[in-house]
Write a protein that holds these residues in place. Structure first.
Motif, short mmCIF file in Angstrom:
data_model
loop_
_atom_site.label_atom_id
_atom_site.label_comp_id
_atom_site.label_asym_id
_atom_site.label_seq_id
_atom_site.Cartn_x
_atom_site.Cartn_y
_atom_site.Cartn_z
N TYR A 24 -19.30 -41.36 8.85
CA TYR A 24 -18.08 -41.42 9.64
C TYR A 24 -17.49 -42.84 9.71
N SER A 25 -18.22 -43.85 9.23
CA SER A 25 -17.67 -45.21 9.20
C SER A 25 -17.42 -45.70 7.77
N GLN A 26 -17.72 -44.84 6.79
CA GLN A 26 -17.59 -45.24 5.38
C GLN A 26 -16.17 -45.73 5.07
N ALA A 27 -15.15 -45.04 5.57
CA ALA A 27 -13.76 -45.40 5.26
C ALA A 27 -13.42 -46.78 5.81
N PHE A 28 -13.98 -47.12 7.00
CA PHE A 28 -13.74 -48.44 7.58
C PHE A 28 -14.28 -49.53 6.65
N TRP A 29 -15.50 -49.33 6.17
CA TRP A 29 -16.12 -50.36 5.33
C TRP A 29 -15.55 -50.39 3.92
N ASP A 30 -15.12 -49.23 3.41
CA ASP A 30 -14.42 -49.21 2.12
C ASP A 30 -13.14 -50.03 2.21
N ALA A 31 -12.40 -49.84 3.31
CA ALA A 31 -11.15 -50.59 3.49
C ALA A 31 -11.45 -52.08 3.64
N ALA A 32 -12.47 -52.40 4.42
CA ALA A 32 -12.83 -53.82 4.62
C ALA A 32 -13.16 -54.47 3.27
N LYS A 33 -13.82 -53.72 2.40
CA LYS A 33 -14.15 -54.25 1.08
C LYS A 33 -12.87 -54.64 0.33
N SER A 34 -11.79 -53.91 0.61
CA SER A 34 -10.49 -54.22 0.01
C SER A 34 -9.67 -55.17 0.88
N HIS A 35 -10.31 -55.74 1.90
CA HIS A 35 -9.66 -56.68 2.83
C HIS A 35 -8.50 -56.03 3.56
N ASP A 68 -3.97 -37.97 19.18
CA ASP A 68 -3.36 -39.24 18.76
C ASP A 68 -4.08 -40.48 19.28
N ALA A 69 -5.28 -40.33 19.82
CA ALA A 69 -6.03 -41.49 20.27
C ALA A 69 -6.32 -42.42 19.09
N ARG A 70 -6.32 -43.70 19.36
CA ARG A 70 -6.78 -44.69 18.39
C ARG A 70 -8.18 -45.10 18.79
N ILE A 71 -9.08 -45.12 17.84
CA ILE A 71 -10.51 -45.17 18.14
C ILE A 71 -11.16 -46.36 17.46
N PHE A 72 -11.87 -47.16 18.24
CA PHE A 72 -12.72 -48.20 17.68
C PHE A 72 -13.89 -48.37 18.64
N PHE A 73 -15.06 -48.36 18.09
CA PHE A 73 -15.52 -48.36 16.73
C PHE A 73 -15.51 -46.93 16.15
N PRO A 74 -15.69 -46.77 14.84
CA PRO A 74 -15.65 -45.44 14.25
C PRO A 74 -16.73 -44.51 14.82
N ARG A 75 -16.35 -43.27 15.02
CA ARG A 75 -17.27 -42.27 15.59
C ARG A 75 -17.11 -40.95 14.88
N GLN A 76 -18.00 -40.02 15.23
CA GLN A 76 -17.93 -38.68 14.66
C GLN A 76 -16.95 -37.79 15.42
N GLN A 77 -16.72 -38.13 16.70
CA GLN A 77 -15.85 -37.32 17.54
C GLN A 77 -14.91 -38.24 18.32
N CYS A 78 -13.74 -37.72 18.64
CA CYS A 78 -12.81 -38.47 19.47
C CYS A 78 -13.40 -38.66 20.86
N PRO A 79 -13.44 -39.90 21.37
CA PRO A 79 -14.01 -40.13 22.71
C PRO A 79 -13.12 -39.60 23.83
N LYS A 80 -11.87 -39.25 23.52
CA LYS A 80 -10.98 -38.72 24.55
C LYS A 80 -11.03 -37.20 24.65
N CYS A 81 -10.97 -36.51 23.49
CA CYS A 81 -10.86 -35.03 23.52
C CYS A 81 -11.97 -34.33 22.76
N TRP A 82 -12.91 -35.08 22.21
CA TRP A 82 -14.08 -34.57 21.50
C TRP A 82 -13.75 -33.86 20.19
N SER A 83 -12.52 -34.01 19.73
CA SER A 83 -12.15 -33.43 18.44
C SER A 83 -12.92 -34.12 17.32
N GLU A 84 -13.23 -33.38 16.28
CA GLU A 84 -13.80 -33.96 15.06
C GLU A 84 -12.73 -34.07 13.97
#
Ligand SMILES: [Zn+2]
Length: 136
Positions: free
Chosen positions: A14-25, A36-52
């Motif tokens: 669930y954090s792979q995309a974050f690190w792939d992007a970081a690799k590309s700066h 529409d929540a913005r989430i940091f750090f990356p998680r498996q579920q939304c911390p607001k509504c528990w959506s996956e």
């Protein structure tokens, strides 16, 4: 193999995309497609509504320092060459508060509200870490 001595992130599915992007700066932020929540750090579920039902958005990489502290001594050996270390909370334009280090900055110049921008350090062949520096 790398001779990098400091801790490295353990990349999860669930954090792979974050690190792939970081690799590309590129800094990306996880988003919830249901609330529409913005989430940091990356998680498996939304911390607001528990959506996956999560997605990613590009971040501008710009923000401002919310709080900081400067460490001049007393760190573990792998960090000794980094002293003094500026640890900060940075509020991104996208509404995310990210804990990070401020780099390329004299500790006497750092201040709350300082405008900063993301910069990446390629620490291994696989990992690039995001930090922040004074905005140009
Ligand atoms: Zn949500």
């Amino acid at each position: 193999m790398s001779d990098y001595k400091k801790p490295l992130p353990k990349i999860q599915p669930y954090s792979q995309a974050f690190w792939d992007a970081a690799k590309s700066h590129q800094l990306v932020i996880q988003t919830c497609s249901d609330c529409d929540a913005r989430i940091f750090f990356p998680r498996q579920q939304c911390p607001k509504c528990w959506s996956e039902n999560l997605d990613w958005m590009k971040a501008s990489g710009k923000g401002e320092i919310y709080a900081f502290s400067v460490t001049y001594e007393g760190v573990e050996q792998p960090f000794a060459d980094d002293l003094p270390i500026i640890l900060a909370w940075v509020d991104l334009e996208e509404g995310i508060r990210m804990q990070t280090n401020i780099v390329d900055c004299d500790p006497d110049d750092v201040s709350i509200g300082m405008q900063v921008e993301v910069t990446f350090q390629d620490v291994t062949d696989e990992i690039s870490l995001p930090f922040f520096r004074p905005a140009k």
